[in-house]
Design an enzyme around this catalytic site. Structure first.
Site, PDB file in Angstrom:
ATOM      1  N   LYS A 229      -6.670  -3.643  -9.372  1.00 20.43           N
ATOM      2  CA  LYS A 229      -5.894  -2.523  -8.824  1.00 20.43           C
ATOM      3  C   LYS A 229      -4.719  -3.050  -8.020  1.00 20.43           C
ATOM      4  O   LYS A 229      -4.888  -3.963  -7.213  1.00 20.43           O
ATOM      5  CB  LYS A 229      -6.790  -1.676  -7.915  1.00 20.43           C
ATOM      6  CG  LYS A 229      -6.037  -0.672  -7.035  1.00 20.43           C
ATOM      7  CD  LYS A 229      -6.979   0.338  -6.444  1.00 20.43           C
ATOM      8  CE  LYS A 229      -6.358   1.106  -5.307  1.00 20.43           C
ATOM      9  NZ  LYS A 229      -7.217   2.216  -4.869  1.00 20.43           N
TER      10      LYS A 229
ATOM     11  N   HIS B 110     -13.474   4.533  -3.000  1.00 21.85           N
ATOM     12  CA  HIS B 110     -12.372   4.087  -2.159  1.00 21.85           C
ATOM     13  C   HIS B 110     -12.849   3.029  -1.171  1.00 21.85           C
ATOM     14  O   HIS B 110     -14.017   2.988  -0.816  1.00 21.85           O
ATOM     15  CB  HIS B 110     -11.872   5.329  -1.392  1.00 21.85           C
ATOM     16  CG  HIS B 110     -10.876   5.081  -0.331  1.00 21.85           C
ATOM     17  ND1 HIS B 110     -11.175   5.174   1.015  1.00 21.85           N
ATOM     18  CD2 HIS B 110      -9.574   4.747  -0.407  1.00 21.85           C
ATOM     19  CE1 HIS B 110     -10.072   4.927   1.712  1.00 21.85           C
ATOM     20  NE2 HIS B 110      -9.099   4.664   0.881  1.00 21.85           N
ATOM     21  N   SER B 111     -11.922   2.186  -0.739  1.00 22.97           N
ATOM     22  CA  SER B 111     -12.238   1.216   0.316  1.00 22.97           C
ATOM     23  C   SER B 111     -11.402   1.512   1.536  1.00 22.97           C
ATOM     24  O   SER B 111     -10.197   1.738   1.441  1.00 22.97           O
ATOM     25  CB  SER B 111     -11.936  -0.202  -0.167  1.00 22.97           C
ATOM     26  OG  SER B 111     -12.003  -1.113   0.912  1.00 22.97           O
TER      27      SER B 111
ATOM     28  N   TYR C  16      -8.697  -5.921  -5.635  1.00 24.81           N
ATOM     29  CA  TYR C  16      -7.708  -5.097  -4.945  1.00 24.81           C
ATOM     30  C   TYR C  16      -6.540  -6.008  -4.587  1.00 24.81           C
ATOM     31  O   TYR C  16      -6.692  -6.910  -3.774  1.00 24.81           O
ATOM     32  CB  TYR C  16      -8.363  -4.511  -3.688  1.00 24.81           C
ATOM     33  CG  TYR C  16      -7.816  -3.191  -3.217  1.00 24.81           C
ATOM     34  CD1 TYR C  16      -6.585  -2.721  -3.636  1.00 24.81           C
ATOM     35  CD2 TYR C  16      -8.536  -2.418  -2.321  1.00 24.81           C
ATOM     36  CE1 TYR C  16      -6.107  -1.508  -3.187  1.00 24.81           C
ATOM     37  CE2 TYR C  16      -8.070  -1.198  -1.874  1.00 24.81           C
ATOM     38  CZ  TYR C  16      -6.850  -0.756  -2.305  1.00 24.81           C
ATOM     39  OH  TYR C  16      -6.376   0.447  -1.850  1.00 24.81           O
TER      40      TYR C  16
ATOM     41  N   LYS D 234      -2.060  -2.131  -5.130  1.00 24.71           N
ATOM     42  CA  LYS D 234      -1.654  -1.204  -4.076  1.00 24.71           C
ATOM     43  C   LYS D 234      -0.138  -1.094  -4.119  1.00 24.71           C
ATOM     44  O   LYS D 234       0.572  -2.058  -3.823  1.00 24.71           O
ATOM     45  CB  LYS D 234      -2.128  -1.735  -2.709  1.00 24.71           C
ATOM     46  CG  LYS D 234      -1.721  -0.880  -1.546  1.00 24.71           C
ATOM     47  CD  LYS D 234      -2.247   0.534  -1.641  1.00 24.71           C
ATOM     48  CE  LYS D 234      -3.643   0.647  -1.055  1.00 24.71           C
ATOM     49  NZ  LYS D 234      -4.221   1.994  -1.293  1.00 24.71           N
TER      50      LYS D 234
ATOM     51  N   ASP E 186      -1.860   2.391  -7.569  1.00 20.91           N
ATOM     52  CA  ASP E 186      -2.001   3.378  -6.499  1.00 20.91           C
ATOM     53  C   ASP E 186      -0.762   3.373  -5.602  1.00 20.91           C
ATOM     54  O   ASP E 186      -0.705   2.629  -4.628  1.00 20.91           O
ATOM     55  CB  ASP E 186      -3.246   3.045  -5.665  1.00 20.91           C
ATOM     56  CG  ASP E 186      -3.399   3.967  -4.457  1.00 20.91           C
ATOM     57  OD1 ASP E 186      -2.703   4.994  -4.398  1.00 20.91           O
ATOM     58  OD2 ASP E 186      -4.211   3.638  -3.568  1.00 20.91           O
ATOM     59  N   PRO E 187       0.258   4.195  -5.913  1.00 20.40           N
ATOM     60  CA  PRO E 187       1.453   4.229  -5.048  1.00 20.40           C
ATOM     61  C   PRO E 187       1.253   4.988  -3.728  1.00 20.40           C
ATOM     62  O   PRO E 187       2.227   5.182  -2.992  1.00 20.40           O
ATOM     63  CB  PRO E 187       2.506   4.918  -5.916  1.00 20.40           C
ATOM     64  CG  PRO E 187       1.994   4.862  -7.317  1.00 20.40           C
ATOM     65  CD  PRO E 187       0.498   4.932  -7.166  1.00 20.40           C
TER      66      PRO E 187
ATOM     67  N   HIS F 213     -11.455  -4.118   0.094  1.00 22.78           N
ATOM     68  CA  HIS F 213     -10.513  -5.056   0.713  1.00 22.78           C
ATOM     69  C   HIS F 213     -11.222  -6.357   1.086  1.00 22.78           C
ATOM     70  O   HIS F 213     -10.585  -7.310   1.516  1.00 22.78           O
ATOM     71  CB  HIS F 213      -9.964  -4.459   2.017  1.00 22.78           C
ATOM     72  CG  HIS F 213      -9.084  -3.259   1.876  1.00 22.78           C
ATOM     73  ND1 HIS F 213      -9.551  -2.017   1.529  1.00 22.78           N
ATOM     74  CD2 HIS F 213      -7.747  -3.114   2.064  1.00 22.78           C
ATOM     75  CE1 HIS F 213      -8.536  -1.155   1.525  1.00 22.78           C
ATOM     76  NE2 HIS F 213      -7.439  -1.798   1.834  1.00 22.78           N
TER      77      HIS F 213
ATOM     78  N   ASN G 275      -7.663   9.571  -3.751  1.00 22.24           N
ATOM     79  CA  ASN G 275      -8.455   9.558  -2.523  1.00 22.24           C
ATOM     80  C   ASN G 275      -7.645  10.214  -1.405  1.00 22.24           C
ATOM     81  O   ASN G 275      -7.968  10.086  -0.231  1.00 22.24           O
ATOM     82  CB  ASN G 275      -8.837   8.136  -2.101  1.00 22.24           C
ATOM     83  CG  ASN G 275      -7.643   7.313  -1.663  1.00 22.24           C
ATOM     84  OD1 ASN G 275      -6.899   6.812  -2.509  1.00 22.24           O
ATOM     85  ND2 ASN G 275      -7.426   7.187  -0.374  1.00 22.24           N
TER      86      ASN G 275
ATOM     87  N   HIS H 280      -1.667  -4.442   6.990  1.00 20.33           N
ATOM     88  CA  HIS H 280      -2.957  -4.818   7.595  1.00 20.33           C
ATOM     89  C   HIS H 280      -2.908  -6.305   7.947  1.00 20.33           C
ATOM     90  O   HIS H 280      -2.736  -7.141   7.054  1.00 20.33           O
ATOM     91  CB  HIS H 280      -4.114  -4.651   6.596  1.00 20.33           C
ATOM     92  CG  HIS H 280      -4.406  -3.246   6.188  1.00 20.33           C
ATOM     93  ND1 HIS H 280      -4.785  -2.257   7.077  1.00 20.33           N
ATOM     94  CD2 HIS H 280      -4.409  -2.653   4.969  1.00 20.33           C
ATOM     95  CE1 HIS H 280      -5.005  -1.131   6.421  1.00 20.33           C
ATOM     96  NE2 HIS H 280      -4.774  -1.338   5.143  1.00 20.33           N
TER      97      HIS H 280
END
Ligand SMILES: [Mg+2]
Length: 400
Positions: free
Chosen positions: A164, A295-296, A126, A166, A195-196, A324, A244, A26
């Protein structure tokens, strides 16, 4: 009251540094802002990841409807044909309707949705592996120690009590080492999540379980793809499993419960079809003995306000909400950005979502979007590639 016009504008707001995730990078967040007009002169605001063209095309049939008729409107949008069942469109339009309802009655959205059960939602830090940014001077975050420092900085700045990571970016052993470094740096009282993004095989996930159980996770999010694989990993760990990815709609919930694939659903006011649908999930999940998180999907200020207003009305949403947002450089709303304080975010007071657009900023980020300076590399993967630093790379899932 009647809906008379649905206006849209696509904006792109850059982030402080390019954020890496399993499917790419991103470099900026692109959102479609919705302004829904009525015959009484009230304008309701919504926000979504669906394109302006999608919102306008699927929104046309609700012109003339009363914005208070949320179920009617959702059915008109979603049942025109099977291809029209895009929750990203229906959710953005429902948000605009709820904002109108608030402005017409002088009530905050949380009151229209049943009232505040708590004053604020808990927020999670995050954390992303990231590339350095020449524009902002933000350094790279590439190693376990750098991530532990980055997380500690976010905890200091915003008072987060939940962090968290990522994952799905580096190899699984390095990511588990990152969790170990974060635990060492942040101490035992911070809740940790990994969160993989389903980038691991079942074998890799099971191999990593003992080290992650030692670290201690609030939950282990989508290590593997699909409900059967999640159920297999879940049988091999004491850690709670969340998703998610393998449960994103009511249709997918029954089997997940049946095969015991998950403990927690990260709900989402967009992917589940709107704030009212997230409220329904709050009841259904509680009935099924499943916990909730949120979730975002890279929100701007209207979206953050929606998450806060909706979240404070949900009994089951005790876990911290992903966002985020703290990676953004700016926003398109008037006043201060909706950043957490002491780890929580209270819904902005005022009618509806309690936020107003800063039209100068909307124009600024509309122009930036139109210029293509910050191409959405994820969406335009065919021309740019999902990671500008890795020419020719594309994600293969599972990767490890
Ligand atoms: Mg996830």
């Amino acid at each position: 009251m009647k809906i008379t016009k649905i206006e849209t504008v696509e904006v792109t707001v850059p982030v402080q540094a390019p954020l890496r995730f399993a499917y790419g990078v991103h470099i900026a967040f692109t959102r479609t802002i919705i302004k829904m007009h009525t015959d009484e002169g009230i304008v309701g605001l919504g926000e979504t990841a669906a394109s302006a063209a999608q919102v306008e095309a699927l929104g046309k049939p609700i012109i003339g409807q009363n914005p208070f008729d949320l179920d009617v409107i959702r059915n008109i949008i979603g049942n025109r044909f099977y291809w029209s069942r895009d929750p990203l469109v229906a959710s953005g339009l429902e948000m605009a309707c709820i904002d109108i309802m608030g402005k017409a009655t002088g009530m905050p959205a949380y009151r229209l949705m049943g009232g505040k059960l708590r004053d604020a939602i808990n927020m999670a830090a995050y954390c992303f592996y990231r590339y350095p940014s020449e524009e902002t001077g933000a350094p790279a975050v590439s190693t376990p120690d750098e991530m532990a420092s980055h997380a500690a900085d976010l905890v200091d700045a915003f008072g987060f009590r939940t962090v968290k990571l990522k994952g799905g970016v580096l190899d699984a052993r390095t990511e588990v080492a990152t969790m170990e470094a974060m635990r060492g740096r942040l101490g035992p009282d911070i809740r940790l999540r990994l969160d993989p993004q389903s980038a691991w095989t079942v074998e890799t996930a099971i191999e990593m379980v003992p080290r992650l159980e030692t670290v201690g996770l609030e939950y282990f999010e989508d290590p593997v793809a699909g409900q059967p694989n999640m159920a297999t990993v879940r049988q091999r760990t004491k850690l709670a499993m969340s998703t998610n990815m393998c449960v994103t709609s009511f249709d997918e919930l029954g089997q997940a419960v049946q095969i015991r694939a998950i403990d927690v659903i990260l709900t989402d006011p967009w992917y589940w079809g709107g704030p009212t649908q997230v409220k329904t999930l709050d009841t259904v999940a509680r009935t099924m003995g499943i916990g909730l998180s949120m979730h975002s999907g890279i929100e701007l200020g209207i979206g953050m306000a929606v998450m806060a207003h909706t979240g404070v009305t949900m009994i089951g949403l005790t876990a911290a909400v992903d966002a985020h947002y703290h990676h953004l450089t700016d926003d398109i709303i008037k006043g201060d950005m909706l950043l957490p304080k002491d780890g929580v975010l209270a819904p902005p007071e005022g009618p509806g979502w309690g936020v107003e657009l800063d039209e100068d900023k909307v124009e600024k980020y509309r122009e930036i979007h139109a210029s293509g300076i910050y191409r959405n590399v994820y969406v335009e993967a065919n021309t740019v590639g999902p990671d500008p630093n890795r020419p020719g790379w594309f994600p293969i899932i599972p990767a490890w």
